[in-house]
Design an enzyme around this catalytic site. Structure first.
Site, PDB file in Angstrom:
ATOM      1  N   GLU A   1      19.669   7.083  39.089  1.00  0.00           N
ATOM      2  CA  GLU A   1      19.991   4.953  38.997  1.00  0.00           C
ATOM      3  C   GLU A   1      19.025   4.667  40.013  1.00  0.00           C
ATOM      4  O   GLU A   1      18.863   3.264  40.041  1.00  0.00           O
ATOM      5  CB  GLU A   1      21.187   4.846  38.754  1.00  0.00           C
ATOM      6  CG  GLU A   1      22.254   5.342  37.075  1.00  0.00           C
ATOM      7  CD  GLU A   1      21.785   6.796  37.179  1.00  0.00           C
ATOM      8  OE1 GLU A   1      21.900   7.266  38.090  1.00  0.00           O
ATOM      9  OE2 GLU A   1      21.691   7.263  35.906  1.00  0.00           O
TER      10      GLU A   1
ATOM     11  N   HIS B   1      33.628   7.893  32.549  1.00  0.00           N
ATOM     12  CA  HIS B   1      33.232   6.987  31.829  1.00  0.00           C
ATOM     13  C   HIS B   1      33.406   6.168  31.237  1.00  0.00           C
ATOM     14  O   HIS B   1      33.101   5.800  29.795  1.00  0.00           O
ATOM     15  CB  HIS B   1      32.813   8.219  30.351  1.00  0.00           C
ATOM     16  CG  HIS B   1      31.501   9.276  30.647  1.00  0.00           C
ATOM     17  ND1 HIS B   1      31.977  10.674  30.858  1.00  0.00           N
ATOM     18  CD2 HIS B   1      30.174   8.843  30.827  1.00  0.00           C
ATOM     19  CE1 HIS B   1      30.915  11.027  31.776  1.00  0.00           C
ATOM     20  NE2 HIS B   1      30.048  10.318  31.308  1.00  0.00           N
TER      21      HIS B   1
END
Lengths: 428, 370
Positions: free
Chosen positions: B98, B167
């Site tokens: 990322e 998440h």
């Protein structure tokens, strides 16, 4: 039986894995080097400590004018550094970083690039800007954040230069963020038909920054999403106080290049001609293959990390003095120039005197220039239409100025430091 | 103003959950929003896809990158078909880093391209937050306006279903606090199309917070919204339902619950006005103020944590403004529980606001017995 036992094991082919070219071997063997003989990666050098070409080395293509220009820029660096370091100590600027000892690594690489290659520096690469024509006035304007600071408009720390004109991206303080960004800049170059195959993105970083995940991500991206990214590691031995020996256990930064499928070279960073030759070749490879190339320049940070650091707390003063004497990149190149008849003691003295005078003049001028307009506080937070929260803050300051600007002494005195004395805000 | 403790929010959520059989968070999967007859309709996923396709056709410099956005068509199929239409140069699969591909996107934007950087979820973008905040968000200012950074960071945000704490976080408040960034949290298909197109054209870095639970939801699309020039202004909220008794402000999936709550309240003769924030930064506080002056009551609803959140900010801005004088009841924030999101289905359901909880909070604000 006898004949078979004499055969080296690798001569018997067992084929390779279906998904790669890795040969199957019956030998249980570990390895910890990218060199075939298990040794350390060699360091490429052209000039020895006395400025003589070492046996077997080839001089890079260089003429008198070019060589003198490199040398003169190397000489400028410590003169500017000494002045601004002291200016910081006097409290006139908040921060400064010197490049003592790394003049060859910076100027040798800068001179190997095209003038419009994109540079993403770490912070210690002012020399690359000087090479491209950045003036003393521009250096001072940025460090003082005065009204002539067109590159960062008083919104960036000293030495965090940025210049569109010289293709030098604004320095970012968080370490190593420029590395994956360079892969993105290079990707954009590759997408541009007028610059594809003509320009690369050169990114500088220290061996300490190479511990950040950003370094690994940047190398990986420049090879998997191929882009002409030239990685220039200045291995100066220290990440602030952490010595390189504690920064990594492997063979420096160069050993990591092949791990990412990146062409790599290690070079003597205090030998400006070796750096020049290596970066020229690296740049060529970078453009031809359209992929990342890594150069590790081995040097030594003679100065403190920054004005926030006192390096004698973690390394002996004598070590630094020894390095300065034994392996001074400027002296080394001067000896070479003198041996070619391209420089002499008289020129040395007059050139240094001239630079000192000009740098001092630029400093005195910068010190007395006003700051940018007060309204700069609110400009450039957003491009395009200005959101209400910015307008509201400007209006708030404007109202305060109206109320106190002409009556309260501390405000009256403070406003005089700004170009326009805040009038543009009142009229806005 | 009522600044209820976070634990209070959890307790209220528990109390509400006991009153119903089916968690309404699952209702969104079944229910569409074609409440009025409309010629066109689109899922949120299709709207996002259309926005990107149209902008890529319009502007050569727009490209998409991220993990499995090309050959796999995106983890949630939002980039479906784009590789076939635009090729590998403009739809780029990246290795799993990322910080790396967010950095590449930022660099490409600094060099004049307009990247759309997809995160598989905003939860994973934590690894890239330095690139988003320190580099993308600040370079225009710190370069004295010399170097714009027109990048869009997008992906699903907030809680999904059964994927636990790592998440299930809402980043609206995080990015919403950063000057230099624009932050969008769309709800409907129209929101997604008009705002994503505007984000791609915007000269600033934009954080675009989608919601996984909304991707498959179908919405009617106006004729105007079907046009490839349909743009919505960033920084403007939308009144989804007019009312005169109470203002409910929500963003993203919480707009669904708020509208359902308004429907419930209507049965008891309470006219709730539902404001869909659409943008987190800049925040359209004017629309909220105007509504509060009309209704004299305010409840904010979000899927994020209670502390230092979007609701907290709205509440603070209201009490600092002239709208404070119009309030007839304390402002109440309805938020996620102040715990890391639990995995177990029953606990997870308790951790987020739902329709009955919003109804309860609204009634409390109106001093009606529950």
């Amino acid at each position: 039986m006898f004949r078979i036992s004499r055969l080296p094991t690798f001569a018997v082919s067992h084929g390779h894995l279906p998904t790669s070219q890795s040969p199957i071997t019956p030998k249980l063997q570990f390895f910890n080097s990218v060199m075939e003989d298990g040794k350390q990666i060699p360091t490429y050098r052209v000039l020895d400590g006395t400025g003589k070409v070492i046996e077997g080395a080839q001089l890079p293509d260089i003429d008198e004018d070019f060589a003198r220009r490199i040398y003169q820029n190397m000489v400028k660096l410590p003169i500017i550094d000494t002045l601004l370091y002291n200016v910081q100590r006097q409290g006139k600027i908040s921060f400064y970083m010197t490049a003592y000892g790394e003049e060859a690594a910076i100027l040798g690489s800068a001179a190997a690039l095209a003038a419009d290659d994109e540079i993403l520096g770490q912070y210690r690469e002012m020399g690359a800007l000087l090479w491209r024509g950045f003036s003393y006035d521009e250096v001072m304007a940025q460090c003082f954040g005065n009204c002539e600071d067109t590159g960062t408009k008083g919104k960036q720390m000293p030495v965090h230069f940025g210049s569109r004109k010289y293709h030098y991206h604004t320095i970012s303080s968080p370490l190593a963020t420029q590395i994956p960004q360079a892969a993105g800049v290079a990707y954009a170059l590759k997408r541009d038909p007028s610059r594809r195959g003509r320009n690369c993105a050169a990114v500088y970083f220290g061996e300490g920054a190479a511990s950040e995940g950003d370094f690994h991500a940047g190398m990986l991206l420049a090879s998997t999403i191929p882009s002409p990214t030239l990685f220039i590691a200045r291995n100066n031995g220290f990440a602030i106080s952490t010595p390189a020996s504690e920064q990594y256990h492997g063979d420096g930064i160069a050993a990591r290049g092949p791990g990412y499928g990146v062409q790599t070279i290690r070079v003597d960073g205090n030998d400006v001609l070796a750096v020049l030759a290596a970066v020229r070749e690296a740049r060529k490879l970078c453009l031809e293959e359209g992929r990342g190339v890594l150069v590790e320049a081995m040097t030594y940070r003679v100065g403190h990390h920054s004005t926030s650091d006192d390096s004698f707390a973690y390394r002996p003063r004598q070590e630094v003095e020894d390095r300065k004497r034994v392996d001074n990149p400027i002296a080394r190149f001067r000896l070479f120039l003198e041996s070619q008849g391209w420089w002499n003691a008289e020129q040395e003295e007059s050139y240094k005197a001239e630079v000192k005078k000009e740098v001092m003049q630029a400093f005195k001028r910068a010190e007395n220039l006003p700051r940018l307009e007060l309204q700069e506080m609110f400009t450039d937070v957003y491009g395009g239409d200005e959101p209400w929260n910015i307008k509201e803050q400007r209006e708030e300051l404007k109202a305060l100025l109206k109320k106190y600007g002409n009556t309260w002494e501390p405000w009256k005195a403070e406003l005089k430091k700004y170009r326009g004395e805040g009038k543009e805000l009142l009229e806005a | 103003m009522a600044s209820r403790t976070a634990f209070g929010a959890l307790l209220r959520a528990r109390a509400a959950a006991r009153t119903r059989a089916v968690p309404s968070s699952f209702a969104t999967r079944r229910r569409g929003y074609a409440t009025q007859q409309s010629e066109h309709s689109m899922t949120v996923r299709e709207a996002l896809n259309a926005a990107m396709e149209e902008e890529m056709l319009r502007d050569e410099t727009v490209f998409i990158l991220g993990e499995e956005v090309a050959r796999y068509n995106g983890a949630y199929k939002v980039t479906k078909g784009l590789l076939d239409k635009f090729g590998e140069k403009r739809v780029v699969d990246t290795p799993i880093t990322e910080m790396g591909f967010a950095g590449l996107a930022t660099g490409a934007a600094l060099a004049g391209l307009r990247p759309i950087c997809e995160f598989m979820t905003w939860n994973f973008a934590m690894q890239a937050i330095d690139q988003i905040v320190n580099s993308a968000g600040k370079t225009y200012y710190m370069s004295g306006g010399n170097v714009p950074c027109p990048v869009v960071f997008r992906g699903p945000n907030g809680a999904a279903a059964g994927v636990a704490a790592q998440h299930s976080q809402d980043y609206a408040a995080w990015y919403g606090s950063v000057p230099g960034l624009k932050v969008i949290s769309p709800w409907s298909a129209e929101d997604c199309k008009g705002l994503l197109k505007a984000a791609i054209r915007d000269p600033n870095p934009v954080v675009f917070l989608e919601n996984e639970m909304m991707y498959g939801v179908t919405f009617p699309m106006s004729q105007e919204a079907m046009s490839d020039n349909f743009l919505l202004e960033i920084g403007k909220a939308k009144i989804e339902r007019e009312g005169s008794d109470i203002t409910i402000v929500a963003h993203s999936k919480m707009v669904t619950h708020s509208l359902e709550a308004a429907e419930e309240l209507a049965k008891e003769g309470i006219k709730a006005e539902v404001v869909n924030l659409r943008s987190i930064r800049p925040l359209d506080i004017d629309t909220i103020k105007k509504s509060v002056k009309k209704t004299n009551r305010l409840v904010t609803v979000e899927g994020g944590f209670p502390g230092f959140g979007v609701g907290s900010e709205i509440c603070a801005q209201i009490v600092e403004s002239e709208a404070f004088d119009y309030l007839d009841a304390p402002v109440e924030r309805v938020t996620g529980a102040d715990v890391p999101t639990p995995y177990a289905h029953n606990l997870e359901a308790l951790a987020f606001p739902d329709t009955p909880l919003i109804v309860k909070a609204a009634k409390r604000s109106l001093y009606r017995a529950n």
